[in-house]
Design a protein around this motif. Structure first.
Motif, short mmCIF file in Angstrom:
data_model
loop_
_atom_site.label_atom_id
_atom_site.label_comp_id
_atom_site.label_asym_id
_atom_site.label_seq_id
_atom_site.Cartn_x
_atom_site.Cartn_y
_atom_site.Cartn_z
N MET A 28 0.97 -1.29 0.33
CA MET A 28 -0.36 -0.01 -0.20
C MET A 28 0.63 0.89 0.52
SD MET A 28 -2.82 -0.65 -0.09
CE MET A 28 -2.47 -1.85 -0.87
N ASP A 29 1.95 0.90 0.27
CA ASP A 29 3.12 2.69 1.00
C ASP A 29 3.05 3.00 -0.97
OD1 ASP A 29 2.61 3.66 2.55
OD2 ASP A 29 4.30 2.38 3.70
N GLU A 30 3.29 1.87 -1.45
CA GLU A 30 3.89 1.87 -2.74
C GLU A 30 3.15 2.45 -4.19
OE1 GLU A 30 7.46 1.09 -4.09
OE2 GLU A 30 7.15 -0.11 -1.34
N LEU A 31 1.76 2.97 -3.56
CA LEU A 31 0.40 3.27 -4.20
C LEU A 31 0.67 4.52 -4.33
CD1 LEU A 31 -1.88 0.24 -3.94
CD2 LEU A 31 -0.18 0.78 -5.88
N SER A 32 1.08 5.44 -4.90
CA SER A 32 0.95 7.07 -4.51
C SER A 32 -0.09 7.85 -4.81
CB SER A 32 1.62 7.71 -5.77
OG SER A 32 1.55 7.71 -7.45
N GLY A 33 -1.01 7.19 -5.76
CA GLY A 33 -2.37 7.71 -6.18
C GLY A 33 -3.62 7.14 -5.60
N VAL A 34 -3.62 6.18 -4.50
CA VAL A 34 -4.33 5.04 -3.97
C VAL A 34 -4.30 5.65 -2.29
CG1 VAL A 34 -5.32 3.02 -3.12
CG2 VAL A 34 -4.32 3.70 -5.20
N TRP A 111 -11.55 13.75 -7.50
CA TRP A 111 -12.37 12.38 -7.40
C TRP A 111 -11.90 11.13 -6.83
CZ3 TRP A 111 -17.74 12.63 -7.90
CH2 TRP A 111 -18.91 13.95 -7.90
N PHE A 112 -11.87 10.21 -6.59
CA PHE A 112 -12.16 9.09 -6.02
C PHE A 112 -12.68 8.38 -6.01
CE2 PHE A 112 -8.81 12.07 -4.38
CZ PHE A 112 -8.03 11.00 -3.60
N LEU A 113 -12.41 7.04 -6.10
CA LEU A 113 -13.76 5.84 -5.94
C LEU A 113 -12.84 5.18 -5.09
CD1 LEU A 113 -14.13 4.56 -10.13
CD2 LEU A 113 -15.55 5.33 -8.64
N THR A 114 -14.08 4.75 -3.70
CA THR A 114 -13.33 3.99 -2.73
C THR A 114 -14.25 2.80 -2.69
OG1 THR A 114 -13.51 6.14 -1.63
CG2 THR A 114 -14.01 4.80 -0.19
N SER A 133 -9.43 4.31 -1.83
CA SER A 133 -9.72 5.12 -2.84
C SER A 133 -8.91 5.51 -3.32
CB SER A 133 -10.15 6.28 -1.73
OG SER A 133 -11.09 6.42 -1.61
N GLN A 134 -9.15 5.33 -4.69
CA GLN A 134 -8.21 5.77 -5.93
C GLN A 134 -8.49 6.63 -6.39
OE1 GLN A 134 -8.98 2.94 -9.22
NE2 GLN A 134 -7.73 3.82 -10.66
N ASP A 135 -7.21 7.35 -7.08
CA ASP A 135 -7.18 9.13 -7.20
C ASP A 135 -7.41 8.59 -8.54
OD1 ASP A 135 -6.78 11.89 -8.04
OD2 ASP A 135 -5.13 11.94 -6.59
N LEU A 136 -8.56 9.68 -9.10
CA LEU A 136 -9.21 9.86 -10.74
C LEU A 136 -8.42 10.37 -11.75
CD1 LEU A 136 -12.98 8.52 -10.68
CD2 LEU A 136 -11.14 6.96 -10.16
N ARG A 137 -7.17 10.10 -11.72
CA ARG A 137 -6.22 10.83 -13.01
C ARG A 137 -6.27 10.07 -14.27
NH1 ARG A 137 -1.00 11.91 -8.94
NH2 ARG A 137 -1.38 8.95 -8.60
#
Length: 254
Positions: A28-34, A111-114, A133-137
């Motif tokens: 989880m620490d490797e995910l910059s947009g989550v 905007w995020f998808l959770t 929660s995913q950052d919707l970029r």
């Protein structure tokens, strides 16, 4: 991702940690947009990644662990998060793909998808949940697809300006592609389904009107394609964590 002593000391926290796979937590620490977090059965944060910390008023994970949503977020967001948690706990079912507008601390909303999943111990007892929660970029799409989807977004906004809410079939016709192909392209660029994209733009339009005008809420609802003000209020609050009136009031204060 280490857990500070104050977070691991409580029995509820230890039960949750025992149900989590260390490798999954480390990833989880490797995910910059989550945004990632794990809450115990008492509703307290036991694990969070740095992206999550960046969305709070705190500076470090140590400052977050052991606290509840109400300690970290504005009341509207905290109430929404706790309502989601309670739904997961009482139904014992995952919450997937919730579209949310999450405000950066001191910045613009994003905007995020959770999604939230319940966790259980070996006996089957509920011990908490994990949330991402995913950052919707924009995703990994080629230039032609990005340009085509940018045009489609503009066309959707034009239709909303005219008081029309396009269906998925309408979007496919505008894009000149089959619905299945359209779905893949929209997801690749926006991280959303076509239906979610339309809803996102409707709420964006409403948010713009709320912050840039004194238009009555009923008229904002109509302009955003809702059939009445109560429906608009429910949907706006569900997606943003705030009612339209509180969103407008807070924006004016800011």
């Amino acid at each position: 991702m280490s857990t500070p002593p104050n977070g691991a000391a409580r029995p509820e926290a230890r039960a949750l940690l025992a149900a989590l796979h260390p490798a999954m937590v480390a990833l989880m620490d490797e995910l910059s947009g989550v945004m990632f977090c794990a809450k115990d059965a008492d509703g307290r944060y036991v694990l969070v990644n740095q992206v999550f910390v960046g969305r709070t008023r705190e500076r470090s994970r140590r400052d977050v662990i052991g606290k509840r949503a109400v300690d970290l977020f504005v009341p509207e967001l905290a109430e929404r998060y706790e309502s989601q948690d309670e739904l997961v706990r009482t139904t014992d079912k995952p919450l997937r793909g919730e579209l949310e507008l999450i405000r950066h601390v001191g910045g613009a909303p994003g905007w995020f998808l959770t999604s939230k999943l319940p966790l259980h111990d070996e006996s089957g007892a509920y011990v908490g949940l994990v949330s991402v929660s995913q950052d919707l970029r924009s995703g990994d799409a080629d230039d032609a697809t990005i340009q085509a989807m940018a045009r489609l977004r503009g066309q959707i906004e034009d239709l909303l300006e005219q008081g029309e809410v396009p269906s998925v079939a309408d979007l496919a016709a505008l894009a000149g592609s089959a619905p299945a192909s359209l779905d893949r392209r929209v997801r690749r660029v926006f991280g959303l389904s076509p239906r979610q994209l339309v809803l996102r733009l409707r709420v964006d339009r409403a948010a713009h009107l709320l912050t840039s005008s004194t238009v009555p809420l009923a008229d904002v609802a109509t302009a955003a394609g809702f059939y009445d003000q109560p429906s608009f209020t429910r949907t706006f609050a569900r997606l943003t964590g705030e009612t339209p009136s509180s969103f407008r009031s807070r924006s004016r204060r800011a």
